[in-house]
Motif scaffolding. Structure first.
Motif, PDB file in Angstrom:
ATOM      1  N   ALA A 246       0.827  -1.201   0.000  1.00  0.00           N
ATOM      2  CA  ALA A 246       0.000   0.000   0.000  1.00  0.00           C
ATOM      3  C   ALA A 246       0.864   1.255   0.000  1.00  0.00           C
ATOM      4  N   ALA A 247       1.963   1.219   0.754  1.00  0.00           N
ATOM      5  CA  ALA A 247       2.879   2.362   0.774  1.00  0.00           C
ATOM      6  C   ALA A 247       3.458   2.617  -0.608  1.00  0.00           C
ATOM      7  N   ALA A 248       3.817   1.533  -1.310  1.00  0.00           N
ATOM      8  CA  ALA A 248       4.329   1.680  -2.670  1.00  0.00           C
ATOM      9  C   ALA A 248       3.255   2.229  -3.609  1.00  0.00           C
ATOM     10  N   ALA A 249       1.996   1.862  -3.352  1.00  0.00           N
ATOM     11  CA  ALA A 249       0.903   2.292  -4.224  1.00  0.00           C
ATOM     12  C   ALA A 249       0.615   3.779  -4.108  1.00  0.00           C
ATOM     13  N   MET A 277      -7.268  -3.284  -8.866  1.00  0.00           N
ATOM     14  CA  MET A 277      -8.573  -2.662  -9.084  1.00  0.00           C
ATOM     15  C   MET A 277      -8.502  -1.149  -8.915  1.00  0.00           C
ATOM     16  N   MET A 278      -7.610  -0.693  -8.050  1.00  0.00           N
ATOM     17  CA  MET A 278      -7.448   0.736  -7.801  1.00  0.00           C
ATOM     18  C   MET A 278      -6.590   1.405  -8.878  1.00  0.00           C
ATOM     19  N   GLY A 279      -6.111   0.612  -9.845  1.00  0.00           N
ATOM     20  CA  GLY A 279      -5.348   1.161 -10.952  1.00  0.00           C
ATOM     21  C   GLY A 279      -3.860   1.269 -10.705  1.00  0.00           C
ATOM     22  N   VAL A 280      -3.374   0.600  -9.662  1.00  0.00           N
ATOM     23  CA  VAL A 280      -1.941   0.654  -9.346  1.00  0.00           C
ATOM     24  C   VAL A 280      -1.175  -0.222 -10.338  1.00  0.00           C
ATOM     25  N   LYS A 296      -1.494   7.536  -8.126  1.00  0.00           N
ATOM     26  CA  LYS A 296      -2.845   7.763  -8.616  1.00  0.00           C
ATOM     27  C   LYS A 296      -3.673   6.500  -8.395  1.00  0.00           C
ATOM     28  N   LEU A 297      -4.780   6.637  -7.665  1.00  0.00           N
ATOM     29  CA  LEU A 297      -5.608   5.485  -7.331  1.00  0.00           C
ATOM     30  C   LEU A 297      -7.083   5.797  -7.558  1.00  0.00           C
ATOM     31  N   LYS A 298      -7.852   4.745  -7.867  1.00  0.00           N
ATOM     32  CA  LYS A 298      -9.297   4.851  -8.040  1.00  0.00           C
ATOM     33  C   LYS A 298      -9.999   4.186  -6.864  1.00  0.00           C
ATOM     34  N   ALA A 299     -11.199   4.643  -6.554  1.00  0.00           N
ATOM     35  CA  ALA A 299     -11.975   4.078  -5.454  1.00  0.00           C
ATOM     36  C   ALA A 299     -12.407   2.646  -5.779  1.00  0.00           C
ATOM     37  N   VAL A 300     -12.642   1.846  -4.727  1.00  0.00           N
ATOM     38  CA  VAL A 300     -13.081   0.455  -4.891  1.00  0.00           C
ATOM     39  C   VAL A 300     -14.180   0.138  -3.882  1.00  0.00           C
ATOM     40  N   VAL A 315      -7.612   0.403   3.256  1.00  0.00           N
ATOM     41  CA  VAL A 315      -8.260   1.664   3.619  1.00  0.00           C
ATOM     42  C   VAL A 315      -7.257   2.816   3.546  1.00  0.00           C
ATOM     43  N   ALA A 316      -6.029   2.569   4.027  1.00  0.00           N
ATOM     44  CA  ALA A 316      -4.997   3.612   3.978  1.00  0.00           C
ATOM     45  C   ALA A 316      -4.729   4.045   2.543  1.00  0.00           C
ATOM     46  N   ALA A 317      -4.699   3.099   1.617  1.00  0.00           N
ATOM     47  CA  ALA A 317      -4.514   3.450   0.208  1.00  0.00           C
ATOM     48  C   ALA A 317      -5.712   4.227  -0.321  1.00  0.00           C
ATOM     49  N   ALA A 318      -6.924   3.812   0.098  1.00  0.00           N
ATOM     50  CA  ALA A 318      -8.146   4.459  -0.373  1.00  0.00           C
ATOM     51  C   ALA A 318      -8.262   5.901   0.098  1.00  0.00           C
ATOM     52  N   VAL A 319      -7.560   6.249   1.171  1.00  0.00           N
ATOM     53  CA  VAL A 319      -7.562   7.639   1.659  1.00  0.00           C
ATOM     54  C   VAL A 319      -7.139   8.596   0.551  1.00  0.00           C
ATOM     55  N   PHE A 320      -6.304   8.127  -0.390  1.00  0.00           N
ATOM     56  CA  PHE A 320      -5.762   8.988  -1.441  1.00  0.00           C
ATOM     57  C   PHE A 320      -6.360   8.697  -2.815  1.00  0.00           C
ATOM     58  N   ALA A 321      -7.418   7.886  -2.850  1.00  0.00           N
ATOM     59  CA  ALA A 321      -8.025   7.506  -4.123  1.00  0.00           C
ATOM     60  C   ALA A 321      -9.008   8.568  -4.605  1.00  0.00           C
ATOM     61  N   GLU A 322      -9.259   8.579  -5.885  1.00  0.00           N
ATOM     62  CA  GLU A 322     -10.264   9.448  -6.500  1.00  0.00           C
ATOM     63  C   GLU A 322     -11.619   8.791  -6.325  1.00  0.00           C
ATOM     64  N   GLY A 323     -12.516   9.409  -5.544  1.00  0.00           N
ATOM     65  CA  GLY A 323     -13.846   8.859  -5.342  1.00  0.00           C
ATOM     66  C   GLY A 323     -14.023   8.255  -3.960  1.00  0.00           C
ATOM     67  N   THR A 324     -15.158   7.591  -3.767  1.00  0.00           N
ATOM     68  CA  THR A 324     -15.530   7.018  -2.465  1.00  0.00           C
ATOM     69  C   THR A 324     -15.381   5.506  -2.492  1.00  0.00           C
TER      70      THR A 324
END
Length: 430
Positions: A246-249, A277-280, A296-300, A315-324
């Protein structure tokens, strides 16, 4: 000790994944329950696995260890009497050994972590042990727990799976050694079914026969079985690696993690699928994960039940994703070292994340621009929370101070060392 996590734009490097804590603890127990000498190659070293080492030695197993392997001479179905056992803060170790303690006339599991494991309930396993004729003294299902066994008997056993699969695993380790055949019925829902698959895999490797229904809700266990002395090799650990991936993502990265089996039965292997799925940008070939992150990440949306120990990193990765993003079917996160929904989300909010909780859901409104940081946050003595909050700190605009971060040693003592080797800007402070 506390750790300061400073903004880190990029990570780069390569290393082998930590050995699996879940498999190590199961192999240690299977080896102890065998009459003969077993060898475990590349066992994990963490507070949890070391707790299992300590306790099986107290029960009579003989352990010899070097840098590559541990050789164990087991006690079979005749553990040595011990008046007390100290599992530290290791919930799975406690529950597995509560089952084996049924062979002992009188043993007390002491409470050395009243603010963490001491708060966790074990009523469902206590009820099941009572059906085996085992007397258990406890404080509303919590430590300290005194077990008076000696003559456990098989038969029909019912156990709830709605809080933890570890209660069922404890019975699956115990019942093959009983004189009678057993039938285990799982009541309600069964959380973390994939982890039961790991238990069954280890038991099969140890020469134990168990007939499981396809949905893992009922089991027929022949009695009078014996664990066989075997050689085991521990695979790489997905739960610990989840935070590294997740840190790398969430950064500009070129990170390679080896020893992560493509066909592993660890449910947390899903971290690879979720990041894809988040586009990583990543590949997973020949048991090696290679992440070339661009931040750059997308919501899942994801059902987290099968990957419990990787959800916080997701969840930590999703904090920086585009969307909910939405992570559902995760209520059992509430019954871990802390309430990993309420407690974790409260700290994320302090750091600037936009998060919501439901009883069994985590909702994350992503902030691709990053979070403010610049605060001191409480990891609630929880190793998974510590690792996940660190991921957020790497993309915060100001440093995060994570209190009591040394508790990461419960599962991943080298976590901050590995992150630093990749270029993460982290600093220990007293």
């Amino acid at each position: 000790m506390d750790v300061i996590v400073k903004p880190t734009p990029s990570l780069k490097g390569q290393f082998g994944a930590l050995s699996s804590k879940n498999y190590t603890t199961r192999y240690l127990l299977a080896a102890a329950l065998a009459e003969g000498t077993s060898t475990i190659y590349y066992p994990a070293h963490s507070e949890d696995s070391d707790a299992m080492r300590r306790c099986i030695k107290d029960l009579g197993a003989v352990l010899e260890e070097d840098d590559e392997k541990i050789v164990i001479t087991g006690f079979g179905r005749h553990p040595r009497q011990a008046s007390e056992l100290n599992v530290g803060n290791a919930g799975a170790v406690l529950r597995f050994l509560m089952g084996i303690a049924a062979f002992l006339p009188d043993v007390t599991f002491v409470n050395t972590y009243p603010e963490s494991l001491g708060k966790r309930p074990h009523d469902d396993l206590i009820d099941a042990l009572g059906q085996l004729g085992v007397e258990v003294e406890h404080r509303q299902g919590r430590l300290p727990i005194r077990i008076r066994g000696g003559q456990p008997r098989g038969g029909k056993i019912k156990v709830s799976g709605s809080v933890s699969s570890q209660y069922l695993s404890a019975l699956l380790f115990l019942t093959p050694l009983l004189e009678e055949d057993s039938e285990i019925e799982v009541l309600h829902d069964l959380k973390s079914k994939v982890v039961i698959g790991q238990t069954l895999e280890v038991l099969e490797q140890a020469g134990i026969t168990i007939h499981a229904s396809d949905d893992y809700m009922s089991f027929k266990v022949p009695g009078r079985q014996a664990y066989q002395a075997r050689n085991y090799t521990v695979q790489g650990d997905y739960p610990g690696s989840a935070a590294i991936l997740a840190a790398a993502a969430v950064t500009q990265s070129d990170v390679t993690v080896e020893r992560l089996m493509v066909n592993s039965k660890q449910g947390e292997r899903a971290i690879v699928d979720v990041l894809q799925m988040m586009g990583v940008p990543l590949t997973h070939e020949q048991d090696t994960v290679h992440v070339q992150g661009n931040g750059k990440l997308k919501a899942v949306e994801f059902d987290g039940d099968a990957a419990t120990d990787a959800v916080l990193a997701m969840v930590a990765a999703a904090v920086f994703a585009e969307g909910t993003s939405r992570f559902y079917n995760v209520e059992n996160l509430r019954y871990k070292e802390c309430d990993r929904i309420t407690d974790y989300l409260a700290e994320l909010a302090k750091a600037g994340a936009r998060v919501e909780e439901r009883q069994a859901e985590i909702i994350v409104h992503g902030r691709p621009e990053g979070v403010e940081g610049g605060v001191e946050i409480n990891a609630h003595f929880d190793h998974r929370v510590i690792m996940a909050l660190t991921v957020v700190g790497l993309r915060a605009q100001q440093p995060l101070v994570i209190r009591d971060a040394h508790h990461v040693a419960k599962s991943y003592p080298q976590y901050f060392e590995h992150l630093s080797a990749l270029g993460a800007n982290v600093e220990w402070v007293k």
